[in-house]
Design a protein around this motif. Structure first.
Motif, short mmCIF file in Angstrom:
data_model
loop_
_atom_site.label_atom_id
_atom_site.label_comp_id
_atom_site.label_asym_id
_atom_site.label_seq_id
_atom_site.Cartn_x
_atom_site.Cartn_y
_atom_site.Cartn_z
N ALA A 753 9.21 42.96 2.62
CA ALA A 753 9.96 43.10 1.37
C ALA A 753 11.02 42.02 1.25
CB ALA A 753 10.61 44.48 1.31
N ASN A 754 11.27 41.57 0.00
CA ASN A 754 12.40 40.68 -0.29
C ASN A 754 13.65 41.54 -0.36
OD1 ASN A 754 9.89 39.53 -2.09
ND2 ASN A 754 11.12 37.86 -1.22
N ALA A 755 14.37 41.64 0.75
CA ALA A 755 15.41 42.66 0.83
C ALA A 755 16.82 42.14 1.00
CB ALA A 755 15.10 43.62 1.98
N ILE A 756 17.02 40.90 1.43
CA ILE A 756 18.37 40.47 1.79
C ILE A 756 18.62 39.02 1.35
CG2 ILE A 756 18.61 42.02 3.77
CD1 ILE A 756 17.85 39.59 5.55
N ASP A 757 19.90 38.67 1.32
CA ASP A 757 20.35 37.29 1.17
C ASP A 757 21.12 36.92 2.44
OD1 ASP A 757 19.37 37.46 -1.42
OD2 ASP A 757 21.33 37.96 -2.27
N THR A 758 21.01 35.66 2.86
CA THR A 758 21.69 35.23 4.08
C THR A 758 22.41 33.91 3.85
OG1 THR A 758 19.80 33.98 4.96
CG2 THR A 758 19.94 36.31 5.53
N GLU A 759 23.44 33.67 4.66
CA GLU A 759 24.15 32.40 4.71
C GLU A 759 24.11 31.88 6.14
OE1 GLU A 759 27.56 32.68 1.20
OE2 GLU A 759 28.10 33.00 3.31
N THR A 760 23.80 30.59 6.29
CA THR A 760 23.78 29.95 7.60
C THR A 760 24.71 28.74 7.54
OG1 THR A 760 21.52 30.66 8.05
CG2 THR A 760 22.36 28.82 9.35
N LYS A 761 25.64 28.69 8.49
CA LYS A 761 26.58 27.58 8.58
C LYS A 761 26.51 27.00 9.99
CE LYS A 761 29.67 30.17 5.53
NZ LYS A 761 31.00 30.85 5.42
N GLY A 762 26.62 25.68 10.08
CA GLY A 762 26.54 25.11 11.41
C GLY A 762 26.96 23.66 11.48
N ILE A 763 27.09 23.18 12.72
CA ILE A 763 27.39 21.79 13.01
C ILE A 763 26.47 21.32 14.13
CG2 ILE A 763 29.12 20.16 13.88
CD1 ILE A 763 31.27 21.91 12.71
N ASP A 764 25.85 20.16 13.95
CA ASP A 764 25.06 19.51 14.99
C ASP A 764 25.73 18.21 15.38
OD1 ASP A 764 23.09 21.48 14.84
OD2 ASP A 764 21.94 20.39 13.33
N ALA A 765 25.76 17.92 16.68
CA ALA A 765 26.36 16.67 17.15
C ALA A 765 25.48 16.08 18.25
CB ALA A 765 27.76 16.91 17.68
N VAL A 766 25.31 14.76 18.21
CA VAL A 766 24.53 14.05 19.23
C VAL A 766 25.31 12.80 19.64
CG1 VAL A 766 22.35 12.90 19.77
CG2 VAL A 766 22.36 14.86 18.22
N LEU A 767 25.55 12.63 20.95
CA LEU A 767 26.25 11.47 21.48
C LEU A 767 25.41 10.86 22.59
CD1 LEU A 767 28.50 13.98 21.04
CD2 LEU A 767 30.06 12.08 21.47
N THR A 768 25.33 9.53 22.61
CA THR A 768 24.53 8.81 23.60
C THR A 768 25.33 7.65 24.15
OG1 THR A 768 22.47 9.37 22.45
CG2 THR A 768 22.38 7.55 23.99
N TYR A 769 25.22 7.46 25.46
CA TYR A 769 25.89 6.33 26.12
C TYR A 769 24.94 5.75 27.16
CZ TYR A 769 29.18 3.64 28.97
OH TYR A 769 29.80 2.64 29.65
N SER A 770 24.83 4.43 27.18
CA SER A 770 23.99 3.77 28.18
C SER A 770 24.75 2.62 28.80
CB SER A 770 22.69 3.26 27.53
OG SER A 770 22.97 2.35 26.48
N GLU A 771 24.47 2.37 30.08
CA GLU A 771 25.20 1.35 30.84
C GLU A 771 24.32 0.82 31.96
OE1 GLU A 771 27.22 -1.17 31.32
OE2 GLU A 771 29.00 0.05 30.79
N ARG A 772 24.54 -0.45 32.30
CA ARG A 772 23.83 -1.05 33.42
C ARG A 772 24.84 -1.42 34.50
NH1 ARG A 772 22.47 -5.99 35.31
NH2 ARG A 772 23.54 -7.06 33.61
N PHE A 773 24.51 -1.05 35.74
CA PHE A 773 25.34 -1.38 36.89
C PHE A 773 24.50 -2.20 37.86
CE2 PHE A 773 26.73 2.76 35.31
CZ PHE A 773 28.06 2.50 35.02
N GLY A 774 24.64 -3.51 37.82
CA GLY A 774 23.85 -4.35 38.71
C GLY A 774 22.37 -4.15 38.48
N LYS A 775 21.65 -3.65 39.50
CA LYS A 775 20.21 -3.46 39.42
C LYS A 775 19.84 -2.08 38.88
CE LYS A 775 19.28 -6.51 43.37
NZ LYS A 775 18.61 -6.62 44.69
N SER A 776 20.82 -1.30 38.49
CA SER A 776 20.54 0.07 38.08
C SER A 776 20.84 0.27 36.60
CB SER A 776 21.38 1.05 38.91
OG SER A 776 22.76 0.80 38.68
N ARG A 777 20.36 1.39 36.10
CA ARG A 777 20.52 1.72 34.68
C ARG A 777 20.92 3.19 34.56
NH1 ARG A 777 20.47 -1.25 29.75
NH2 ARG A 777 20.22 0.27 28.09
N PHE A 778 21.92 3.45 33.72
CA PHE A 778 22.43 4.81 33.54
C PHE A 778 22.43 5.15 32.06
CE2 PHE A 778 26.11 7.49 32.45
CZ PHE A 778 25.79 8.64 33.16
N ARG A 779 22.07 6.38 31.75
CA ARG A 779 22.10 6.85 30.36
C ARG A 779 22.57 8.30 30.33
NH1 ARG A 779 18.24 6.09 25.15
NH2 ARG A 779 18.75 8.04 24.10
#
Length: 931
Positions: A753-779
């Motif tokens: 049945a079509n019985a209700i109304d809804t509200e959805t509120k939100g926040i999405d966040a994405v952060l990325t960092y990458s670095e190289r140390f000599g012969k290695s790689r970090f992310r």
């Protein structure tokens, strides 16, 4: 860019012969060069040649040198965390060829096709948030083997868990985006609409009452990347795109064989025998070039094997009553004699456990993706796949004390019913695209079909007494969808800073079927109708499967139950074959007002043959501040057409509700019970969506943050359970409902049945960092979602439901919508590579959830948890990689249940409030091969 196969095979054979006779030096050349990430060199990057075992790693200065036989080769460069690159080189005798690679990070620079009907845009340029998940590289490190679980741990706004005691839902995991329902996210394959499953979720799981898309039917080896559009997009893509769109891009590589085998199991404090749920998955992918203009045929396949798990410890309910030992109790009353009888028989309570955990599964899939170039820059494309999975899930154990559901001569100690599913999935899409004048045109047709057949074994139909079989064919579901699209777009460079005009049309046909089961799977052979009275005053009865007189009584006076226990088959009145069509027209305008300011607008009209028309719009904008920062916002309306399943599904099923097993019937909105309760026909859900955020790329650091608001009106629910009454004081309405339920072998009734109304509120966040140390790689990747869905306004109920509103939309249904999946979820992933060694560490925070219950005393919140995944890898060679790791390394479990949420000891951990499952630590090993 795609490349042709090595040519002049006779020359290759001749070269091999000369090599064998000591003349190799005259037939070889050398490829050398440097691999960089922008201005920085990359030590330890992999260089390999497709179609051979040749390969090297770059040195500390990022350089490499690789001898190769004379001829044409495809040379690949790759480094963890960066997009791989390939180049075609022709090596001549004695020559040295220089080939340099510049690998790019995948975050924010990846081109995406979602959200635009024109040319692909980078993530920085899109006016709406789009996540890009590099599945090909991700699956090398993680232990999750199916797509739902991979996305659950990598995309915070996505939620999915393996369900328990949900019949077919045990094998098709309901998935959520932004806290909304499984049917409020649209799934595309290569930009074309994917069909939904034929299964509707009707048991006690998240997504109750919805119909989702079976992502697990798509082998991960066939996937290049996944784009997740986190914004309403109905004006662009049509029905279902209220929460967003998931677009799965299939693999298009050539001349490369990728294969892997993963084996693992749950090595947990609660595992039976120390390890259970053993899993094996084998994957393979290979592509062939077609012609010299970029054509290809890519083929992928997988095989999956999964054993069940059980996390139930001890059954605490009644196992034996005094009816089970008449020698000691000649006048039984139903008293509980479990403890004494267990001791006398030498048994324990654990011998009567059900199986509460993941179901077993076996299956395989094959998928292909292809493009054949034509003249005049046109091309024919096709893709599709086949998937088959056999699953077996356990129901609630029937004990000897359940006299009306057991026949002691067949099962002296009761039985554990098993529900088998045979899931068949087929899809095929083909089309032609190219230039029509100055317009880009794409004409396509996409067909998809899903079939699920059910069997019940280790069970019985008690109304057949000792003559009952123990295995039943229950019938099943069918759903088919055929979509035809015509899409055109053109860019006008001379309108301000550029205008892209797109428009198109879509025709969709859908068919839904329920297949009747064999009579013994649903029939109640203890029923009869009275046709008169004989001369002695005795009733004259004629057997009838729908009669209202019960003739078979158990020792306790109860009526023997009809139909297969745990999963009754589909009755003749359940069987249906219904279809509908829809036609859609859309237009999309993307105007670059300046080089920095983009405005995008879309309008879509759609007409459905079964409920009418809808018109939806979308406006979005993006403004770039400099080259590396942008703000964006969007507003749109959306809709979701009620599925054919929701309109026409009807069946009787066994449910566990607040500690009791009951038979519940689902009735259509056109049925007499629905009319008695004033439940109207279904209509579309409508929505309005607002979002705003920003995205930036600051060298090694990248960030996106977006907030959103979604209002959904006339949301379709699966109601609570109505029960009639045959009491002398019952109303005529309740009396008739009681009789109709009895004829359907059900105790309660449920509806959509079509019985209700809804509200959805939100926040999405994405952060990325990458670095190289000599012969290695970090992310490092840090992402999180904060979402809250609430019911707004009053429940929409007819006057006939006065006083029954709390049943119409019960508290458990409210919890499923508002808080049965985490409102807060975050993910911190760290990867580190040095030379041949790699490490992958991920921590996922799952916020608190609530148990879905109608009993106030059982209200319970399960606290937040952090799940840690760790894997270590080693490149045995440039072609072979070995990975060892564990998901849920620290063996974390959810909070234990209390009171009625535990049932009779069934649910130590909740099956209604789901965070990350309750199977514990999963240890795995993987061997990967690339040639």
């Amino acid at each position: 860019m795609r490349y042709k196969l090595p040519i002049r095979k006779l020359q290759v054979v001749a070269a091999a012969f000369l090599l064998s006779t000591g003349l190799a030096a005259a037939q070889q050349g050398t490829v050398k060069g440097t691999v960089k990430d922008g201005q920085e060199v990359l030590p330890g990057a992999s260089i390999f040649v497709q179609g051979s075992g040749a390969g090297v790693l770059t040195g500390s200065d990022g350089t490499f040198s690789l001898p190769l036989p004379a001829g044409t080769h495809i040379v690949n460069a790759s480094f963890t965390g960066l997009a791989p690159e390939q180049q075609s080189v022709t090596v001549r005798d004695g020559e040295t060829i220089e080939v340099n690679f510049d690998l790019k990070t995948t975050s924010l620079n990846e081109l995406v096709v979602l959200g635009s009907r024109g040319e692909p845009r980078s993530q920085l340029d899109t006016p709406v948030p789009v996540d890009v998940i590099d599945v090909k590289n991700l699956v090398r490190d993680v232990g999750q083997v199916n797509l739902n679980q991979i996305l659950n741990y990598v995309a915070p706004s996505f939620n999915s868990n393996t369900q328990v005691l949900g019949d077919g839902t045990d094998h098709i995991d309901p998935a959520s985006l932004r806290g909304l329902g499984p049917d409020q996210v649209l799934v595309l394959i290569n930009g074309k609409r994917r069909h939904t499953t034929s299964l509707i979720n009707i048991n006690g799981t998240f997504g109750k009452g919805s119909v989702g898309t079976d992502l697990n039917a798509i082998p991960t080896s066939s996937i290049k990347r996944i784009e997740i559009l986190r914004d309403g997009a109905s004006a662009q893509y049509g029905s279902d795109a209220i929460a967003g769109v998931i677009n799965i891009i299939l693999e298009d590589n050539v001349n490369e064989l990728r294969a892997s085998i993963t084996a693992g199991g749950f090595v947990s404090k609660n595992s039976e025998g120390g390890i259970d749920g053993e899993t094996v998955q084998a994957n393979a992918n290979y592509g062939l070039a077609i012609g010299s203009k970029g054509g290809f045929f890519n083929l992928a396949g997988s095989f999956d094997f999964r054993n069940p798990t059980n996390r139930m410890k001890e059954f605490t309910g009644v196992i034996f009553s005094d009816y089970n030992n008449p020698a000691l109790f000649p006048a039984p009353t139903g008293a509980d004699i479990t403890n004494a009888e267990l001791q006398r028989r030498g048994l324990t309570r654990s011998d009567f456990n059900s199986r509460i955990g993941q179901a077993s599964a076996r299956g395989g899939a094959i998928s292909f993706n292809s493009v054949i170039p034509l003249d005049n820059a046109a091309e024919i494309y096709a893709f599709g796949g086949l998937n088959y999975r056999h699953g077996e899930s356990a129901a609630f154990r029937r004990t000897p004390s359940q006299l009306t559901q057991n026949i002691a001569e067949i099962y002296p100690l009761g039985y554990l019913p098993l529900i088998g599913t045979d899931n068949y999935d087929q899809s095929f899409a083909t089309g032609i695209r190219g230039k029509v004048g100055q317009w880009n045109a794409d004409l396509s047709n996409t067909f998809g079909r899903n079939q699920i057949d059910f069997t019940t074994s280790s069970s019985l139909n008690a109304s057949l007494l000792k003559a009952s079989p123990t295995r039943f064919t229950d019938g099943g579901y069918r759903f088919a969808q055929n979509t035809t699209n015509l899409d055109l777009n053109r860019n006008f460079d001379n309108v301000l800073s550029g205008l892209n005009v797109a428009f198109g049309a879509e025709h969709r046909y859908e068919n839904y079927q329920i297949i009747q089961g064999e009579e013994k799977s649903w029939g109640d052979y203890g029923r009869a109708v009275q046709v008169g009275v004989d001369a002695t005053g005795k009733d004259i009865l004629i057997p009838s499967l729908t009669g209202n007189v019960f003739t078979l009584k158990a020792a306790n006076g109860g009526n023997y139950a009809g139909g297969a226990q745990a999963f009754p088959g589909f009755r003749p009145e359940n069987a249906i074959n219904v279809s509908r069509t829809s036609v859609g027209l859309y237009t999309d305008l993307a105007l670059n007002i300046t080089q920095s300011w983009l405005m995008d607008g879309a309008l879509r009209f759609e007409n459905y043959s079964d409920f009418g028309s809808t018109l939806n719009w979308k406006l979005s904008t993006r403004y770039k501040i400099g080259e590396n920062f942008a703000i964006r916002a969007a507003a749109s309306t959306g809709f979701r057409a009620p599925s054919l399943h929701q309109r026409y599904f009807s069946a009787t099923s066994s449910l566990f509700v607040d500690g009791q097993i009951i038979q519940s019937g689902t009735f259509t909105n056109e049925s007499r019970p629905a009319q008695l309760l004033g439940i109207p026909e279904l209509k579309q859900e409508t929505s309005i969506n607002y979002s705003a955020g920003f995205t930036g790329s600051f060298g090694k650091f990248k960030v996106t943050v977006d907030g959103y608001y979604v209002r959904i009106d006339n949301r379709i629910i699966y109601t609570g359970q109505f029960s009639g009454s045959n009491a002398a004081t019952a109303s005529p309405q309740d009396r008739e409902i009681f009789q109709l339920l009895s004829q359907a072998n059900a105790q309660t009734a449920r509806f959509f049945a079509n019985a209700i109304d809804t509200e959805t509120k939100g926040i999405d966040a994405v952060l990325t960092y990458s670095e190289r140390f000599g012969k290695s790689r970090f992310r490092a990747d840090l992402s999180g979602t904060f979402v809250k869905t609430n019911i707004v306004g009053n429940v929409k109920a007819s006057p006939l439901l006065a006083g029954k509103e709390s049943t119409y939309f019960d508290p458990a249904s409210r919890i499923y919508l508002e808080s049965a999946v985490p409102r807060v979820k975050s993910n911190l992933t760290l990867s580190y590579n040095i030379g041949k060694f790699g490490a992958f560490l991920r921590n996922v925070y799952f916020g608190p959830v609530d148990a879905a219950t109608n009993v106030e005393a059982d209200a319970q919140t399960f606290g937040s948890k952090i799940i840690t995944d760790l894997s270590l890898s080693y490149d045995i060679s440039t072609s072979v990689r070995f990975t060892l790791g564990a998901n849920n390394l620290l063996d974390v479990y959810p909070d234990e249940t209390i009171g009625g949420n535990r049932g009779a000891g069934y649910f130590v951990y909740s099956r209604t409030g789901q965070q990350f499952g309750f199977n514990g630590r999963f240890a795995f090993a993987r061997l990967s091969l690339t040639l």
